[in-house]
Design an enzyme around this catalytic site. Sequence first.
Site, PDB file in Angstrom:
ATOM      1  CG  HIS A 112      -1.893  -1.114   1.267  1.00  0.00           C
ATOM      2  ND1 HIS A 112      -2.793  -1.383   0.256  1.00  0.00           N
ATOM      3  CD2 HIS A 112      -2.095  -2.079   2.202  1.00  0.00           C
ATOM      4  CE1 HIS A 112      -3.516  -2.448   0.572  1.00  0.00           C
ATOM      5  NE2 HIS A 112      -3.104  -2.892   1.745  1.00  0.00           N
ATOM      6  CG  HIS A 163       2.815   5.989   5.542  1.00  0.00           C
ATOM      7  ND1 HIS A 163       2.401   5.985   6.863  1.00  0.00           N
ATOM      8  CD2 HIS A 163       1.819   6.619   4.850  1.00  0.00           C
ATOM      9  CE1 HIS A 163       1.221   6.563   6.955  1.00  0.00           C
ATOM     10  NE2 HIS A 163       0.849   6.965   5.751  1.00  0.00           N
ATOM     11  CG  HIS A 165       0.072   8.566   0.906  1.00  0.00           C
ATOM     12  ND1 HIS A 165      -0.700   7.443   0.713  1.00  0.00           N
ATOM     13  CD2 HIS A 165       0.203   8.706   2.245  1.00  0.00           C
ATOM     14  CE1 HIS A 165      -1.031   6.928   1.887  1.00  0.00           C
ATOM     15  NE2 HIS A 165      -0.483   7.668   2.838  1.00  0.00           N
ATOM     16  CB  THR A 260      -5.375   8.901   4.066  1.00  0.00           C
ATOM     17  OG1 THR A 260      -4.086   8.269   4.120  1.00  0.00           O
ATOM     18  CG2 THR A 260      -5.317  10.255   4.754  1.00  0.00           C
ATOM     19  CB  THR A 261      -5.264   3.466   4.126  1.00  0.00           C
ATOM     20  OG1 THR A 261      -4.728   3.378   5.463  1.00  0.00           O
ATOM     21  CG2 THR A 261      -4.258   4.169   3.225  1.00  0.00           C
TER      22      THR A 261
END
Length: 377
Positions: A112, A163, A165, A260-261
């Site tokens: 992801h 992480h 994006h 957001t996931t």
Amino acid sequence: MARTGALLLVALALAGCAQACIYKFGTSPDSKATVSGDHWDHGLNGENWEGKDGAGNAWVCKTGRKQSPINVPQYQVLDGKGSKIANGLQTQWSYPDLMSNGTSVQVINNGHTIQVQWTYNYAGHATIAIPAMHNQTNRIVDVLEMRPNDAADRVTAVPTQFHFHSTSEHLLAGKIYPLELHIVHQVTEKLEACKGGCFSVTGILFQLDNGPDNELLEPIFANMPSREGTFSNLPAGTTIKLGELLPSDRDYVTYEGSLTTPPCSEGLLWHVMTQPQRISFGQWNRYRLAVGLKECNSTETAADAGHHHHHRRLLHNHAHLEEVPAATSEPKHYFRRVMLAESANPDAYTCKAVAFGQNFRNPQYANGRTIKLARYH
């Protein structure tokens, strides 16, 4: 005849996929990533996220009213409304360098995102203002409603992972950036609602630069695994200067939002830095290949098909984001050992990146939420 021809083309395409097929990020057949709850990916950028987590709880991605990301209003709009966080109530960050001993810092491709985690007691933290007189009804987002002269206490938010994006998930006055970094923090002290864990996320935007690679990103990008569900240990002595990844101008916009996931749990306190950092064209391309489309070929024979080998890979103790507990929730064990799930012979495939990918969620409606600006001094 036209319908017959179309069906024939579909049949040929499916037959072709038995040997080689193109897979978007999060669906590669050679993946060793964990599976918990319903499958999801970024193919439609979150517009189709309806499902349940591993415990059978429904996601709130489509039903929540305080979802993230959002389109952050222009400075002038927030200034004009007087929507500011007073100096004494602003969040403070302290991030020393992350230092690897050869096994203590990992760069993970989880299918992801590209994520960085660590296995030692990292001293970094942020402190967030809360009302001085707090009780079981107070939440981590209460700073949004505090007035400049309100007496304040502070809670410590401990970073658990960060992480990326691409493209950015948050927009600044409608502008999209090529990359966004999320530093995820956990709060477990003082507030009754946080006994099971509350979360705050700091978002850092990156803009393209014609210059050389950003050296602050290089230790991460040089060690990004291309295979989903695998990780790379940073070599011993490698440092990630997390504090320098924060902009020197620490103005930020803050609001109450969500993951957001999936499961898109709400109740998070968001900080989005308004000054972007820089990323080179080459680094951006490398990241987009890491989350890119893969062409995969099966190397398995018919005889092998009945003897699938199962693979399990141990990660490490880390903060696992499941859902944000409500004030009445039972405490949850957010630090646990995570075992990557068994897969039907993922090693029977060879995959290579053939196109750039993306892993962002579309912006969500603000729905009248309080959004405030902090002018850092």
